[in-house]
Design a protein around this motif. Sequence first.
Motif, PDB file in Angstrom:
ATOM      1  N   SER A   1       0.798  -1.223   0.000  1.00 36.00           N
ATOM      2  CA  SER A   1       0.000   0.000   0.000  1.00 36.00           C
ATOM      3  C   SER A   1       0.829   1.270   0.000  1.00 36.00           C
ATOM      4  O   SER A   1       0.297   2.349  -0.202  1.00 36.00           O
ATOM      5  CB  SER A   1      -0.929   0.013   1.226  1.00 36.00           C
ATOM      6  N   GLY A   2       2.129   1.163   0.259  1.00 33.49           N
ATOM      7  CA  GLY A   2       2.991   2.333   0.279  1.00 33.49           C
ATOM      8  C   GLY A   2       3.441   2.693   1.684  1.00 33.49           C
ATOM      9  O   GLY A   2       2.796   2.347   2.681  1.00 33.49           O
ATOM     10  N   ALA A   3       4.563   3.419   1.753  1.00 33.03           N
ATOM     11  CA  ALA A   3       5.165   3.763   3.042  1.00 33.03           C
ATOM     12  C   ALA A   3       4.239   4.612   3.908  1.00 33.03           C
ATOM     13  O   ALA A   3       4.140   4.411   5.124  1.00 33.03           O
ATOM     14  CB  ALA A   3       6.487   4.501   2.813  1.00 33.03           C
ATOM     15  N   GLY A   4       3.545   5.559   3.287  1.00 29.02           N
ATOM     16  CA  GLY A   4       2.640   6.422   4.050  1.00 29.02           C
ATOM     17  C   GLY A   4       1.515   5.638   4.684  1.00 29.02           C
ATOM     18  O   GLY A   4       1.119   5.894   5.828  1.00 29.02           O
ATOM     19  N   SER A   5       1.004   4.672   3.950  1.00 32.53           N
ATOM     20  CA  SER A   5      -0.063   3.818   4.470  1.00 32.53           C
ATOM     21  C   SER A   5       0.448   2.936   5.599  1.00 32.53           C
ATOM     22  O   SER A   5      -0.235   2.736   6.619  1.00 32.53           O
ATOM     23  CB  SER A   5      -0.631   2.956   3.339  1.00 32.53           C
ATOM     24  N   ALA A   6       1.654   2.389   5.443  1.00 34.73           N
ATOM     25  CA  ALA A   6       2.224   1.521   6.484  1.00 34.73           C
ATOM     26  C   ALA A   6       2.472   2.301   7.770  1.00 34.73           C
ATOM     27  O   ALA A   6       2.167   1.812   8.875  1.00 34.73           O
ATOM     28  CB  ALA A   6       3.525   0.892   5.983  1.00 34.73           C
ATOM     29  N   ILE A   7       3.000   3.512   7.649  1.00 33.79           N
ATOM     30  CA  ILE A   7       3.226   4.346   8.826  1.00 33.79           C
ATOM     31  C   ILE A   7       1.893   4.681   9.492  1.00 33.79           C
ATOM     32  O   ILE A   7       1.768   4.654  10.728  1.00 33.79           O
ATOM     33  CB  ILE A   7       3.974   5.635   8.451  1.00 33.79           C
ATOM     34  N   ALA A   8       0.881   4.992   8.698  1.00 34.53           N
ATOM     35  CA  ALA A   8      -0.437   5.320   9.250  1.00 34.53           C
ATOM     36  C   ALA A   8      -1.011   4.145  10.032  1.00 34.53           C
ATOM     37  O   ALA A   8      -1.628   4.324  11.088  1.00 34.53           O
ATOM     38  CB  ALA A   8      -1.390   5.732   8.129  1.00 34.53           C
ATOM     39  N   THR A   9      -0.811   2.920   9.529  1.00 29.05           N
ATOM     40  CA  THR A   9      -1.267   1.730  10.245  1.00 29.05           C
ATOM     41  C   THR A   9      -0.567   1.615  11.602  1.00 29.05           C
ATOM     42  O   THR A   9      -1.201   1.340  12.622  1.00 29.05           O
ATOM     43  CB  THR A   9      -0.991   0.461   9.409  1.00 29.05           C
ATOM     44  N   GLY A  10       0.748   1.846  11.608  1.00 29.10           N
ATOM     45  CA  GLY A  10       1.492   1.785  12.857  1.00 29.10           C
ATOM     46  C   GLY A  10       1.084   2.866  13.836  1.00 29.10           C
ATOM     47  O   GLY A  10       0.966   2.620  15.048  1.00 29.10           O
ATOM     48  N   ILE A  11       0.840   4.071  13.336  1.00 25.41           N
ATOM     49  CA  ILE A  11       0.411   5.176  14.197  1.00 25.41           C
ATOM     50  C   ILE A  11      -0.955   4.868  14.812  1.00 25.41           C
ATOM     51  O   ILE A  11      -1.189   5.128  16.008  1.00 25.41           O
ATOM     52  CB  ILE A  11       0.356   6.494  13.394  1.00 25.41           C
ATOM     53  N   LYS A  12      -1.859   4.315  14.025  1.00 25.52           N
ATOM     54  CA  LYS A  12      -3.183   3.965  14.556  1.00 25.52           C
ATOM     55  C   LYS A  12      -3.062   2.925  15.670  1.00 25.52           C
ATOM     56  O   LYS A  12      -3.731   3.016  16.712  1.00 25.52           O
ATOM     57  CB  LYS A  12      -4.085   3.431  13.450  1.00 25.52           C
ATOM     58  N   TYR A  13      -2.192   1.939  15.459  1.00 24.68           N
ATOM     59  CA  TYR A  13      -1.979   0.920  16.495  1.00 24.68           C
ATOM     60  C   TYR A  13      -1.420   1.562  17.769  1.00 24.68           C
ATOM     61  O   TYR A  13      -1.869   1.245  18.884  1.00 24.68           O
ATOM     62  CB  TYR A  13      -1.017  -0.153  15.989  1.00 24.68           C
ATOM     63  N   ALA A  14      -0.481   2.490  17.613  1.00 20.60           N
ATOM     64  CA  ALA A  14       0.103   3.162  18.772  1.00 20.60           C
ATOM     65  C   ALA A  14      -0.934   3.988  19.526  1.00 20.60           C
ATOM     66  O   ALA A  14      -0.966   3.995  20.770  1.00 20.60           O
ATOM     67  CB  ALA A  14       1.269   4.051  18.333  1.00 20.60           C
ATOM     68  N   LYS A  15      -1.805   4.676  18.788  1.00 15.87           N
ATOM     69  CA  LYS A  15      -2.873   5.458  19.419  1.00 15.87           C
ATOM     70  C   LYS A  15      -3.853   4.553  20.149  1.00 15.87           C
ATOM     71  O   LYS A  15      -4.205   4.799  21.311  1.00 15.87           O
ATOM     72  CB  LYS A  15      -3.615   6.280  18.368  1.00 15.87           C
ATOM     73  N   ASP A  16      -4.304   3.505  19.461  1.00 11.83           N
ATOM     74  CA  ASP A  16      -5.281   2.594  20.061  1.00 11.83           C
ATOM     75  C   ASP A  16      -4.717   1.885  21.291  1.00 11.83           C
ATOM     76  O   ASP A  16      -5.450   1.550  22.228  1.00 11.83           O
ATOM     77  CB  ASP A  16      -5.746   1.551  19.039  1.00 11.83           C
ATOM     78  N   SER A  17      -3.406   1.654  21.286  1.00  8.15           N
ATOM     79  CA  SER A  17      -2.750   0.969  22.401  1.00  8.15           C
ATOM     80  C   SER A  17      -2.288   1.936  23.489  1.00  8.15           C
ATOM     81  O   SER A  17      -1.669   1.512  24.472  1.00  8.15           O
ATOM     82  CB  SER A  17      -1.546   0.168  21.880  1.00  8.15           C
ATOM     83  N   LYS A  18      -2.581   3.240  23.270  1.00  4.36           N
ATOM     84  CA  LYS A  18      -2.321   4.286  24.276  1.00  4.36           C
ATOM     85  C   LYS A  18      -0.846   4.433  24.648  1.00  4.36           C
ATOM     86  O   LYS A  18      -0.497   4.607  25.814  1.00  4.36           O
ATOM     87  CB  LYS A  18      -3.185   4.058  25.520  1.00  4.36           C
ATOM     88  N   PHE A  19       0.022   4.371  23.645  1.00  4.47           N
ATOM     89  CA  PHE A  19       1.426   4.687  23.864  1.00  4.47           C
ATOM     90  C   PHE A  19       1.562   6.192  24.093  1.00  4.47           C
ATOM     91  O   PHE A  19       0.760   6.986  23.597  1.00  4.47           O
ATOM     92  CB  PHE A  19       2.272   4.269  22.659  1.00  4.47           C
ATOM     93  N   ASP A  20       2.586   6.579  24.831  1.00  6.89           N
ATOM     94  CA  ASP A  20       2.821   7.998  25.091  1.00  6.89           C
ATOM     95  C   ASP A  20       3.507   8.688  23.923  1.00  6.89           C
ATOM     96  O   ASP A  20       3.199   9.841  23.610  1.00  6.89           O
ATOM     97  CB  ASP A  20       3.698   8.163  26.342  1.00  6.89           C
TER      98      ASP A  20
END
Length: 202
Positions: free
Chosen positions: A69-88
């Motif tokens: 899907s592209g680097a931007g999409s992959a980063i967005a997936t990781g950011i969403k996981y970090a937000k949902d998992s409540k990382f600081d």
Amino acid sequence: MIKSPTIAIIIPAYNEALVIGNVLSSLNTRLSKTKYRYSIIVVDDGSSDNTAKIAKKTKIKVISHIINSGAGSAIATGIKYAKDSKFDLAATFDADGQHNPDDLVKGIDIICRNNYDLLIGSRLINSNGMSVTKVVGNKGLSLVTNFLFGIKITDSQSGLRILSNKALQSLSWRSNGFEYCSEMLWRAKKLGLVVSEYPIKA
């Protein structure tokens, strides 16, 4: 800033089976010597090789895209996981071995001591080790980013980025490819986030 933040290290990866094992091992070795509580998240972006299989052997969280899907999409997936998992905090780190784990730790130290929201690791403050083609290309793209968006960053295309909690919660973008690098900076400026950079090795 939180004294002992939890940090999501997001690694977008596409067909990096030859190096991903060493990248993850060196990251774990370096981060385990710090005071930080961290998790490494590999976003396998539809690789056709054994990238995901090798990453899973290290007992690291792996999120797989069915198709590339592209680097931007992959980063967005990781950011969403970090937000949902409540990382600081969250950081992005390339899977191809070009980044030094010491530089990642240095950036985390900096953002924990300062009121930055988005900290970019710049390979162009000292470009030793980079090819002339990459230096010229990245400087050109950075000049365009500076001209269009008024953001004075020497290495707008760097994949080593550290996000404060404010940035983690508020930043999003629409670009799926590498153009997300410039769009992230533009959106950070529109949100009034404090953007800075620091030198890293290439």
